[in-house]
Scaffold this motif. Structure first.
Motif, PDB file in Angstrom:
ATOM      1  N   LEU A 114      17.889  70.044   3.017  1.00 44.80           N
ATOM      2  CA  LEU A 114      17.017  69.452   4.394  1.00 44.80           C
ATOM      3  C   LEU A 114      16.503  70.617   5.431  1.00 44.80           C
ATOM      4  N   ALA A 115      15.446  70.851   4.979  1.00 50.55           N
ATOM      5  CA  ALA A 115      14.703  71.670   5.708  1.00 50.55           C
ATOM      6  C   ALA A 115      15.196  71.397   7.700  1.00 50.55           C
ATOM      7  N   LEU A 116      15.494  72.420   9.205  1.00 48.99           N
ATOM      8  CA  LEU A 116      15.617  71.485  10.636  1.00 48.99           C
ATOM      9  C   LEU A 116      14.903  70.672  10.843  1.00 48.99           C
ATOM     10  N   LYS A 117      13.813  71.243  10.147  1.00 48.88           N
ATOM     11  CA  LYS A 117      13.038  70.007  11.042  1.00 48.88           C
ATOM     12  C   LYS A 117      12.719  68.639  10.757  1.00 48.88           C
ATOM     13  N   GLU A 118      12.532  68.779   9.330  1.00 50.31           N
ATOM     14  CA  GLU A 118      13.481  67.356   8.520  1.00 50.31           C
ATOM     15  C   GLU A 118      14.566  67.103   8.799  1.00 50.31           C
TER      16      GLU A 118
END
Length: 187
Positions: free
Chosen positions: A171-175
């Protein structure tokens, strides 16, 4: 009990600014809820089944709501890249623009002007109350990935990255700030 009753009355009054009978801006309450949810949902929760869980309805009803939103050009429905047997629901650019007219924005704008500490206390208190209510009613709770027991932070040479241990996906941080219907509270 007096303060609790006042809090409930204030929540009811606030709902009056964004809950309504019939259609507003061409959408029903459930359609607004679905559009809001799908705009904030993570990639694992953009399915008719996840939408049904969030709305507390059947998969058939959720699919019908998604079909109405797709017919209005606010949503797309296509085969999921994660699971070819599933349908992925995505808010279109037109749907994102439509959300600018969301009736709930007036309430959000009033919350935004509160001091950060007050917003945080309000969020945490409501989150705690909803978790208890979901437990008492045996409903599944939807929340952000950053609060989920399945989120793992892994260190890499160039910094941290995140992984959903349930789906075994990075997962990306924004996710990590998106809503997930597969959410499980940390114990």
């Amino acid at each position: 009990m007096k303060v609790a009753n006042e809090v409930i009355e204030l929540l009811v009054q606030s709902a009056g600014t964004w809950l309504f009978e019939g259609h507003r801006s061409g959408l029903t309450d459930r359609e607004w809820m679905a559009l809001r949810f799908l705009a904030r949902a993570n990639r694992f929760s953009k399915t008719p089944s996840a939408l049904a869980t969030y709305l507390g309805t059947t998969r058939t009803s959720a699919s019908q709501i998604a079909a109405v939103l797709a017919e209005k050009g606010l949503l797309t429905r296509k085969a999921s890249t994660e699971d070819k047997r599933s349908i992925a629901l995505s808010v279109t650019p037109q749907g994102t623009k439509f959300l600018d007219r969301d009736p709930i924005s007036a309430l959000r704008d009033q919350v935004v002007i509160l001091e950060l500490a007050d917003r945080t206390r309000l969020r945490d208190a409501l989150r705690q109350a909803l978790r208890r209510l979901d437990t008492a009613l045996r409903r599944h709770h939807t929340d952000v990935c950053s609060e989920c027991m399945f989120l793992a932070e892994r260190s890499k040479q160039k910094g941290s990255h995140f992984e959903c241990r349930l789906f075994r996906k990075e997962l990306a941080l924004k996710e990590t700030e998106l809503l997930c219907t597969h959410f499980e509270r940390r114990t």
